[in-house]
Design an enzyme around this catalytic site. Structure first.
Site, PDB file in Angstrom:
ATOM      1  CB  SER A 160      31.660  36.732  28.114  1.00 19.20           C
ATOM      2  OG  SER A 160      30.484  37.454  28.364  1.00 19.20           O
ATOM      3  CE  LYS A 205      35.251  40.815  27.119  1.00 19.29           C
ATOM      4  NZ  LYS A 205      34.467  39.799  27.882  1.00 19.29           N
ATOM      5  CB  SER A 232      30.746  40.411  26.716  1.00 15.71           C
ATOM      6  OG  SER A 232      31.727  39.816  27.548  1.00 15.71           O
TER       7      SER A 232
END
Lengths: 487, 95
Positions: A180, A81, A156
């Site tokens: 997330s 990420k 997210s």
């Protein structure tokens, strides 16, 4: 697609082939890079692909594999990420304010994977500063759910979840502040683990809400999750909140038998307004766990659950409003001119942050401002204590709590972007876990209208082995984790 | 629980955020709606409940204050938008 192309392999399958030199790290890396080229125009999970560096690292991994110096993840490709600092590779956090930022150091987890010679393929898309539940708040572009391209992948860490689902890499890293990792893992049909607060170092993770943030893996199955946890878990001197509790060999927790495991099902996690088909899939999965020897209590109560959402959306924005003060247009990233230093800071932040980030900074600043502290922040911290105490009490009677990961399957792109409260509600089952600091794992347990359903398993602090045990036992009897979207 | 645009401007000022008039109007509405939802917390009696600070069980983590090498200055400031002589350059902070 061809059967058993290298990019389709799980970590444990690839590991075995790399060890006996039936596959080279270069072939595996090249296969993933080709897969990225093939599916990325449709899925758009990635912000950066570092092909040259990946091939160079794969060549070095092959040398180590040949000379017998390989570690568990040597030669295994992965994607991080874009919230974790990677030396020499741009790290944007999905924000314009960090556009062009190239970190001079590695996050601890990235460094640990580098030490093992895992191969970093690129950085994945995310909601800006990890604030969001759909990856639509990325300042760059939205990511699609590989199962249905007009739906969100969750967020997210939507890019990391989608990348594993469409086989761009056998594992990815994400961060989880209120769901997330678990919510996008549920939406994309992969395994996602939010470890216990303090289990994995946060050093080099761009901070959102420091008392809630944890780094964790996305994988295809529980065994791979255990392998990645073996590599990334453990105390780090650069993160004072990382725990000295010894790290077990997570792989040795993987057993197929659930006799003696006590599972509780909290009724507050089966609410009006959730999809019936999601409820049915999750209940079927729990019944299957029962058939494997677990005892199930279907009537557990965690009465403060209903207050978790409000407490979370006070605590997290308060912490964020302080953490994001560092983005001032001076040290890195986007900067605007101003006649004074203060005008420059105000203009830079106004131009660099997106709508949701501004909304949360405003919310946190308001809740912490003079006259409102007791009504919001202090009240929320008291509710936080209550939620933690209820989990503590439940884990005296149960080893695991089983719930849906989210009330619905993935929703259509654009359907919630104008309604922050509806967007926040998709994390209603995941955020109590961050408030309490306990670990949570989402694994696929069904498909509804072609979209995956997530089963969330929760355990007491440092109970990751229990979560992996139950998830692995489930996956020995089912094939939801082996299903792939057709792309 | 409706916030006025004056209150929103005040919060934006505290947060050092430049907001357009359209953003001010948008956040006045959004924050009012979100804060309205938070009112649910007031139903819960917490008079005798201690405030949690942290989900970690650790306290007072310290380490020896030993000097060690840091990154070279040029690497540390490589990302800065404005720099001069190994320093970050900013507009005047004092008249």
């Amino acid at each position: 697609m061809p059967a058993n192309a290298p990019y389709e392999l799980s970590i444990h399958e690839a590991q075995a082939m790399l060890r006996r030199r039936a596959l080279s790290a270069i072939e595996l890396t090249q296969s993933c890079l080709d897969r990225i080229r093939q599916v990325e125009p449709r899925v758009r999970a990635l912000l950066t692909v570092c092909e040259e560096q990946a091939l160079r690292d794969a060549r070095e991994a092959d040398r180590l594999l040949t000379s017998g110096e390989a570690a568990d993840l040597t030669g295994i490709p992965y994607i991080s990420k874009d919230v974790l600092c990677t030396t020499g590779v741009a790290t944007t956090c999905g924000s314009r304010i960090l556009e062009g930022f190239v970190p001079p150091y590695d996050a601890t987890v990235i460094g640990r994977l580098r030490d093992q010679h895992a191969v970093l393929l690129g950085k994945s898309n995310m909601d800006e500063f990890a604030m969001g539940s759909s990856t639509e708040h990325s300042a760059y572009f939205p990511t699609s759910n590989p199962w249905k391209l007009d739906c969100v992948p969750g967020g997210s860490s939507g890019g990391s979840a989608a990348a594993v689902a469409c086989c761009e890499a056998p594992f990815t890293l994400g961060s989880d502040t209120g769901g997330s990792i678990r919510q996008p893992a549920g939406f994309c049909g992969v395994v996602g683990l939010k470890p216990t607060y303090g289990r994995v170092s946060r050093y080099g993770l761009v901070a959102f809400a420091s008392s809630l943030d944890q780094v964790g893996p996305f994988t295809r199955d529980a065994e791979d999750c255990a392998i990645v946890m073996n590599a990334i878990a453990g105390q780090c001197e650069m993160d004072g909140t990382s725990s000295p509790v010894p790290v077990p060999d997570y792989r040795s927790a993987l057993k197929a038998d659930l006799r003696g495991v006590r599972i509780g099902v909290p009724r507050e996690y089966f609410i009006d307004g959730m999809q019936d088909a999601v409820r049915r899939s999750v209940e079927d999965a729990i019944r299957l766990l029962e058939s494997l020897g677990a005892t199930v209590d279907w009537n557990v109560s965690l009465p403060s659950t209903a207050y978790a959402l409000a407490a979370y959306y006070i605590i997290a924005p308060c912490e964020a409003s302080a953490n994001l003060a560092r983005f001032d247009g001076v040290k890195y990233g986007l900067s605007r001119d101003g006649a004074t230093a203060e005008e420059m800071v105000i203009a830079s932040r106004g131009a660099g942050f997106g709508a949701e980030v501004k909304r949360r900074i405003m919310l946190g600043t308001y809740a912490l401002s003079s006259g409102y502290y007791d009504a919001y922040y202090l009240k929320a911290q008291k509710v936080r204590h209550l939620i933690g105490a209820e989990f503590d009490e439940a884990f005296r009677s149960y080893d695991v709590l089983a719930t849906p990961t989210s009330p619905t399957v993935a929703f259509p792109l654009g359907s919630k972007t104008d309604d922050p409260i509806q967007m926040y509600l998709s994390d209603v089952f995941t955020l109590p876990v961050n408030i309490a600091g306990i670990p949570g794992l989402s694994l696929p347990c069904g498909l509804v209208d072609g979209l995956p359903v997530g089963l969330q398993l929760l355990a007491n602090r440092f109970g990751e082995e229990t979560l992996l045990h139950v998830a692995h036992a489930y996956q020995q009897q089912t094939d939801w984790h082996l299903r792939r979207p057709s792309l | 629980m409706a916030l006025s645009s004056e209150e929103v401007r005040h919060i934006a000022r505290l947060a050092r955020l430049a907001l357009s008039d359209a953003e001010i109007a948008r956040y006045a509405t959004d924050l009012s709606v979100i804060l309205g939802h938070f009112q649910a917390l007031q139903e819960l009696s917490t008079d005798r409940v201690p405030a949690a600070a942290h989900a970690s069980l650790l306290q007072n983590v310290t380490r020896d204050d030993t000097p060690r090498p840091s990154l070279p200055v040029e690497e540390v400031i490589a990302n800065a938008p404005r720099k001069q002589d190994d320093c970050l350059r900013v507009p005047p902070i004092l008249e």
